[in-house]
Write an enzyme that holds these catalytic residues in place. Sequence first.
Site, short mmCIF file in Angstrom:
data_model
loop_
_atom_site.label_atom_id
_atom_site.label_comp_id
_atom_site.label_asym_id
_atom_site.label_seq_id
_atom_site.Cartn_x
_atom_site.Cartn_y
_atom_site.Cartn_z
N ASP A 191 -1.89 12.11 4.45
CA ASP A 191 -3.25 11.71 4.11
C ASP A 191 -4.01 11.31 5.38
O ASP A 191 -5.25 11.27 5.37
CB ASP A 191 -3.26 10.55 3.11
N GLU A 225 5.10 -3.67 -0.33
CA GLU A 225 3.79 -4.33 -0.30
C GLU A 225 3.58 -5.25 -1.51
O GLU A 225 2.64 -5.10 -2.28
CB GLU A 225 2.68 -3.27 -0.23
N THR A 259 -3.18 9.58 -2.11
CA THR A 259 -4.42 10.25 -2.53
C THR A 259 -5.58 9.30 -2.82
O THR A 259 -6.47 9.63 -3.61
CB THR A 259 -4.14 11.11 -3.78
N ARG A 299 -3.43 7.56 -7.65
CA ARG A 299 -4.76 7.22 -7.12
C ARG A 299 -5.77 8.26 -7.57
O ARG A 299 -6.87 7.92 -8.01
CB ARG A 299 -4.69 7.14 -5.60
#
Length: 767
Positions: free
Chosen positions: A446, A351, A484, A175
């Site tokens: 995070d 996912e 991130t 990311r």
Amino acid sequence: MKKILPLFFLFGSMVLGAGVCFGQASENTYNLIPYPNALVPQQGSFTVTAQTKLVVPRESKVFQNEVEQVQLLFSRSLGRPLKLVKRETSNAVILLLDKHISAPEGYQVLISPTQVKLVAREPAGMFRAVQTLRQLLPASIERAGVTAGALVLPAVQIQDAPAFGWRGMHLDVSRHFFTTAYLKKYIDVLALYKFNKLHLHFTDDQGWRLEIKKYPKLTEQGAWRTFNNQDSAVIKMSKGNPDLALDPRHILQKDGKTLYGGFYTQAEMREIIQYASARHIEIIPEIDMPGHMKAAIDAYPFLTCGEAGWGKTFSVPICPCEESTYTFAENVFQEIIDLFPSQYIHLGADEVEKTTWANAPACQELMQREGLKTVEELQSYFVYRMQKFFKSKGKTLIGWDEVLEGGINSEAVVMFWRNWVPNAPLLAAQNGNKVIMTPNAPLYFDALPDKNSLQNVYQLQVVPRGLNNQEAKAILGAQANLWTEYVPSENRAEYLYMPRMTALSEAVWSKERNYGNYLNRLKNHYPRLDALNVHYRLPDLEGFTDRMVFTDKAVLTIQKPLESLNIRYTTDGSTPHQTSTLLEKPLEITESMTLQVAAFSPEGRMGDTYTIAYEKQTLAPAIKPLKTIPGLTATYYKGFFKNTQAMQSVAKPTETMTVEMLKVPETIKDGSFGVQFKGYLNIPEPGIYSFYLTCDDGGVLKIANRLVVDNDGLHAPLEKSGQVALEKGLQPFALDFIEGGGGYTLKLLYSKDGSQPQPIPQSWWQR
């Protein structure tokens, strides 16, 4: 070796982690994290000087790498390495091989006024001993080229070994990207706290970060992007916090476009792997498939089932129904296998947006041919084929816990992350799978930290409740993950993982834990982190809530969590800075006002900014309804809401229920929903009450029709607090709560007159 044997008998007769051991740490002598399993203080100390020798007997040559680490440790301060000899002597640091030590990574540290002995059976154990020695030395030893003064080691006898074999940290480099130099810094900090696994998330929709020679467009195209919505968000937030600015080293201009990105060549990654290996840290690569593959699909469109882009929830995945997909995957993973010596390869497999699979003729044909009834089983088909390929190469597949849904081979390792599927570790263990615990609460670093974050991590139940002794053996250990999407800089990463990382290190290493003692030891680690230039989050300021209430006057008193900190404040709405007014003594408040408060370290590091809103109130009068009964009314709204106010737009609630106390009704099984709780609190005596609301996602609390806590919006578990002035008797209570999907947290505590927060008694709830 005969001199060491009596120590084993000594430790065999004592309780590991006994109070006498923890008591010594409060004297600022043995501030070790993680704390050893057995520590016996001794009289005196040992001073390392330029005349001290490093003794490595012939049988200890297996520790050559650890010899280099010892020399690196001392040469920073002494200006040169220790003189190397083979024969034992006084005024020496001695590395000894002991084949009687049976525990993996087990070691001893024996310090007397005349010698320092580091004892281990294997190199990994010896390296852990070196890190213990490192923490016993002054923090200034971490600064290269700085004279540390006297290198004094307290006399002690330590016997130690880890509670769990998997002690991991994770970093998402897809990311937002991080330099090779930063990966080395990260590895150094992991080594200091005795972690042994580094999970690198190399690929995702937002970027492909590792060179694959057979498919060069993966990095030529997939490693670069124009600014996405996450970049735009952090750019906006960086106006108030420079740590949220994009790192300019990863931005370039090409063909008239501004691009963000970067990638590691295989040569660069080989150097990183070697660096980690010297510190006995295994790097586990993750190449996420079949979902989270948009960066690869944009470069090689043949990978999909005919469509690309974004589905209803996630990106369109690669197609598991075409042999060209498996050719691609095996070619990619062959280069990964050739590069990484790790036993493990992380496939991700979470996912996955499966809509295109259900609609693809090739998938319908494959499912019919293989007898697959659902797209979940089709995902398991893909995972099993990759697992079979990994096994043929001597590798073990790791997948996120979604791999259980369509069935998974028992040889795969399951990484549990979804708190809202609490039986996943048990199902995996019963299926014969090994399990790594990485629950999103509290181990997704995070998520923004609050004053409870350290304790939540420290008290992690590594082996979940409900597993019997045999099933518990399936738990390899735990790791924390740092995703991130909104972590664009190295400073921001360090703010999020430190000091939470130190709490995890003790949770997975120490067989006995003591949170209060850990906090005392942690205070002495901040100077070491300063020396290592780690931009940790400063300790929380306490003694107030977000919303403060007074009837006549109030006094703001904040105790410094560290004596070296300066606390400064403003009253004009601006963010405090190093020249703002110093809070040197209790501050008297007589009128409604809002303060901004922050702590500053001597090095200029700024802590969190706390907004404290003071409001002058009268005691809210109690009401006298005609009749009440115990409990609360819970009005349930099915759907996705970004904030609690959005529930007002729904014309009719899904259902209205009653609950005995503040909790989400067990009948609610939806991933996204909202609940409005209403009733009364039966307040036992007049006064100012503080309330502490922890929500995942959002919640807004009103008592006596006054706003008390605003914890609204979509976010990870986060505590916010407030006060309200109340008369004795029944006070109207209303709490709006939303869950955006992925498991919820809802907890409300109260306190009065400075008492410790506690649950609201059930007898207070009325409707």
